[in-house]
Scaffold this active site. Structure first.
Site, mmCIF file in Angstrom:
data_model
loop_
_atom_site.group_PDB
_atom_site.id
_atom_site.type_symbol
_atom_site.label_atom_id
_atom_site.label_comp_id
_atom_site.label_asym_id
_atom_site.label_seq_id
_atom_site.Cartn_x
_atom_site.Cartn_y
_atom_site.Cartn_z
ATOM 1 C CB THR A 276 2.171 -0.506 -0.156
ATOM 2 O OG1 THR A 276 3.421 0.103 -0.530
ATOM 3 C CG2 THR A 276 1.060 0.496 -0.402
ATOM 4 C CG PHE A 278 -2.912 -1.426 -1.612
ATOM 5 C CD1 PHE A 278 -2.924 -0.653 -2.765
ATOM 6 C CD2 PHE A 278 -1.750 -2.102 -1.282
ATOM 7 C CE1 PHE A 278 -1.796 -0.560 -3.569
ATOM 8 C CE2 PHE A 278 -0.619 -2.016 -2.078
ATOM 9 C CZ PHE A 278 -0.644 -1.241 -3.226
#
Length: 380
Positions: A276, A278
């Site tokens: 992921t 960020f």
């Protein structure tokens, strides 16, 4: 036969043992010398950090500069050739930077909570234990906390390598005055945990919808017939399971440690490269580092070829786009806006000219920030 004769023992006069002891003694002495050097160098670094903090206060600057710290971290990871893994090297320097920053002024970092979520793990790894980390209920709350000055910066997820973009984050950027100050890539490793001793005892599995989707193949193969339930976060799933019998949660190892749950299966995500991305959001802009990325948002005109003309501004100048994603316009059904990431800094002459021409080719353009580019392969 004497039982002792079956072993090849070494006495203190053995050449091999003597040589091994000599290596150990010499290596320990060298470690002591290196430790002494590290203590001195760390204190020198801390003193310089304090000096910088005093100068920043004098001109009213924020003590935390994510772009500068990202640049430091990138350089450190590129220099590290082992045997220490880059991830662990990064964690060590995150704490060093955090402690030195704390000598200036501890920053407040808002993140999508609650604690033990992956957003919490990222904020902790990036900003260290010396920062004040503030969990909030939603991505919108993170934006508002930074906009209102109650937090220095925020950490929000923007896209996952399996599930794609995080719509809540992109939607918040449309009306927010905040800028992107940095990016962080984190490997997402899901664990099945429970108060039960075995997966055979589990009748229900709780987790955030994205986590369930990222483990869909594993669940189908190993937990067929088990009921799946959505939760607001992986941390909430772990908390709920800690109070229920016959239940399991998909969450982080940090959640299992905090709640004393048994980890029944590790790394159950369908792809080992599940990551992921960020973003660090804040009120200011970042200076060029020479290896940057720029994010922007635009609305193309609702006419034939408008998107092609907009993108040709990048192609004609040899500017690489690393991401383009469409989002529906809330007040204009079946019309779309676009989020784009491209290589370069908005102050670079080539990209600056591109953005100038792009503004003339689209209905609306908003630059979300230029910030140091991080390598996805050496993230957290």
């Amino acid at each position: 036969m004497n039982s002792k004769s079956s072993f090849n023992t070494l006495d203190s006069n053995s050449p091999d043992l003597s040589e091994a002891n000599s290596v150990i003694v010499g290596s320990r002495k060298r470690i002591d010398e290196i430790d002494a050097q590290l203590v001195g160098l760390l204190n020198q670094r801390a003193a310089l950090a304090v000096q910088i903090g005093v100068s920043k206060m004098a001109v009213g600057q924020e003590s935390l500069c994510p772009a500068r710290e990202s640049e430091i971290m990138r350089r450190i990871l590129e220099m590290s050739e082992g045997p220490m893994p880059r991830k662990e090297m990064g964690q060590i320097f995150s704490e060093i930077i955090s402690v030195c920053r704390n000598l200036q002024k501890p920053p407040t970092i808002a993140f999508l909570g609650p604690e033990t979520t992956f957003s919490h793990m990222v904020a902790l790894n990036r900003f260290g234990h010396s920062s004040e980390l503030r969990p909030l209920h939603s991505i919108m709350d993170v934006f508002q906390e930074v906009e209102n000055g109650r937090a220095s910066f925020g950490v929000v997820p923007v896209e996952n390598s399996i599930e794609g973009g995080v719509s809540a984050t992109m939607d918040c950027f449309v009306n927010s005055g905040l800028r992107i100050s940095g990016e962080i890539y984190a490997s997402i490793r899901h664990m099945l945990m429970s108060s039960e001793p075995s997966p055979d005892c589990i009748k229900r599995v709780y987790s955030h919808p994205q986590a369930l989707n990222q483990c869909r193949k594993w669940l189908n193969q190993n937990m067929r017939g088990v009921d799946l339930h959505d939760c607001s976060s992986t941390a909430e799933a772990a908390r709920r399971v800690s109070e229920e019998t016959g239940a399991g949660a998909i969450a982080s190892s940090m959640a299992a440690r905090k709640l004393g749950l048994n980890i029944l299966a590790q790394n159950i995500q369908d792809r080992s490269d599940n990551k992921t991305r960020f973003l660090i959001i804040g009120p200011g802009t970042c200076k060029s580092t020479g290896d940057d990325k720029t994010s922007l948002y635009f609305i193309s005109r609702h006419q034939s070829g408008s998107l092609c003309r907009a993108l040709n501004n990048f192609s004609n100048r040899g500017i690489n786009l690393s991401r383009i994603e469409s989002r529906p316009l809330k007040d204009r059904p079946w019309e779309y806006s676009f989020f784009v990431d491209c290589e370069g800094h908005m102050e670079d002459s080539n990209l600056a000219e591109c953005l100038k021409d792009l503004r003339n080719n689209v209905e609306f353009l908003k630059i979300l920030g230029s910030y140091p580019r991080m390598d996805p392969d050496i993230g957290i």
